[in-house]
Design a protein around this motif. Sequence first.
Motif, short mmCIF file in Angstrom:
data_model
loop_
_atom_site.label_atom_id
_atom_site.label_comp_id
_atom_site.label_asym_id
_atom_site.label_seq_id
_atom_site.Cartn_x
_atom_site.Cartn_y
_atom_site.Cartn_z
N GLY A 143 -4.42 12.14 16.18
CA GLY A 143 -3.48 11.01 16.16
C GLY A 143 -4.08 9.77 15.53
O GLY A 143 -5.28 9.58 15.50
N LYS A 144 -3.22 8.93 15.01
CA LYS A 144 -3.65 7.73 14.31
C LYS A 144 -2.81 6.55 14.77
O LYS A 144 -1.63 6.69 15.08
CB LYS A 144 -3.45 7.96 12.80
N VAL A 145 -3.42 5.37 14.79
CA VAL A 145 -2.71 4.13 15.10
C VAL A 145 -2.79 3.24 13.86
O VAL A 145 -3.86 3.03 13.30
CB VAL A 145 -3.32 3.41 16.32
N VAL A 146 -1.63 2.74 13.43
CA VAL A 146 -1.55 1.85 12.29
C VAL A 146 -1.08 0.50 12.81
O VAL A 146 0.04 0.38 13.32
CB VAL A 146 -0.56 2.39 11.22
N ASN A 147 -1.95 -0.51 12.73
CA ASN A 147 -1.63 -1.87 13.21
C ASN A 147 -1.22 -2.73 12.03
O ASN A 147 -1.94 -2.81 11.03
CB ASN A 147 -2.84 -2.49 13.91
N ILE A 148 -0.05 -3.38 12.16
CA ILE A 148 0.46 -4.23 11.10
C ILE A 148 0.94 -5.54 11.71
O ILE A 148 1.64 -5.54 12.72
CB ILE A 148 1.63 -3.54 10.36
N SER A 149 0.57 -6.64 11.08
CA SER A 149 0.99 -7.96 11.54
C SER A 149 2.04 -8.49 10.59
O SER A 149 1.83 -8.51 9.37
CB SER A 149 -0.22 -8.89 11.60
N LEU A 150 3.17 -8.92 11.11
CA LEU A 150 4.27 -9.40 10.29
C LEU A 150 3.89 -10.71 9.63
O LEU A 150 3.26 -11.58 10.23
CB LEU A 150 5.51 -9.61 11.18
N LEU A 151 4.29 -10.85 8.38
CA LEU A 151 4.02 -12.06 7.59
C LEU A 151 5.27 -12.91 7.61
O LEU A 151 6.34 -12.47 7.20
CB LEU A 151 3.65 -11.68 6.15
N LYS A 152 5.13 -14.14 8.08
CA LYS A 152 6.27 -15.05 8.13
C LYS A 152 6.29 -15.90 6.87
O LYS A 152 5.30 -16.53 6.50
CB LYS A 152 6.17 -15.94 9.37
N MET A 153 7.44 -15.92 6.22
CA MET A 153 7.60 -16.74 5.02
C MET A 153 8.01 -18.15 5.42
O MET A 153 8.70 -18.35 6.39
CB MET A 153 8.65 -16.13 4.09
N LYS A 154 7.59 -19.12 4.62
CA LYS A 154 7.91 -20.52 4.91
C LYS A 154 8.96 -21.02 3.97
O LYS A 154 9.16 -20.58 2.91
CB LYS A 154 6.65 -21.37 4.82
#
Length: 154
Positions: A143-154
């Motif tokens: 199994g694998k975990v993929v961590n992604i952080s959302l990018l907020k546009m200004k």
Amino acid sequence: MQVLKLTLLTAACASAGLVSTPALASGDPTATTSVTVVVSALASTSSSVKLYFYNVREKFLTHGGYAFMRVVKPSGQKQITLPVDLPNGEWAVAITQDTNNNDKLDKNFMGIPTEPFAFSNNVRPRLAPPAFDDCKFMVGGTGKVVNISLLKMK
């Protein structure tokens, strides 16, 4: 001759689901691996998050080019977790959050998204969309975990 008979018998039993051999399983083009995608830093705790899964380099970020898509509601959380079974191989994920709930990714007059988005490997594009090779990750084995952080546009 005895080795050939044993090999044929083992292959026949494996294809019938009677035995499992690592050698046969590793070459199985239908093998899947459990992947958990964790998306954090959501802009909204109620707006839908869309995850687009790609496994063909030439179709990455093209209209309708994704292998499949999932929509997840954050249910009051600033993070979502999505378990999926993916066929082994190279994959990339593109994510958007529809903060105004109009069922599309809003963009400015230059075509730059005005709603939050992200890509696997936390690729942060500057002047152009990212390439598949920048966003890809390997699926296979455990199994694998993929961590992604959302990018907020200004």
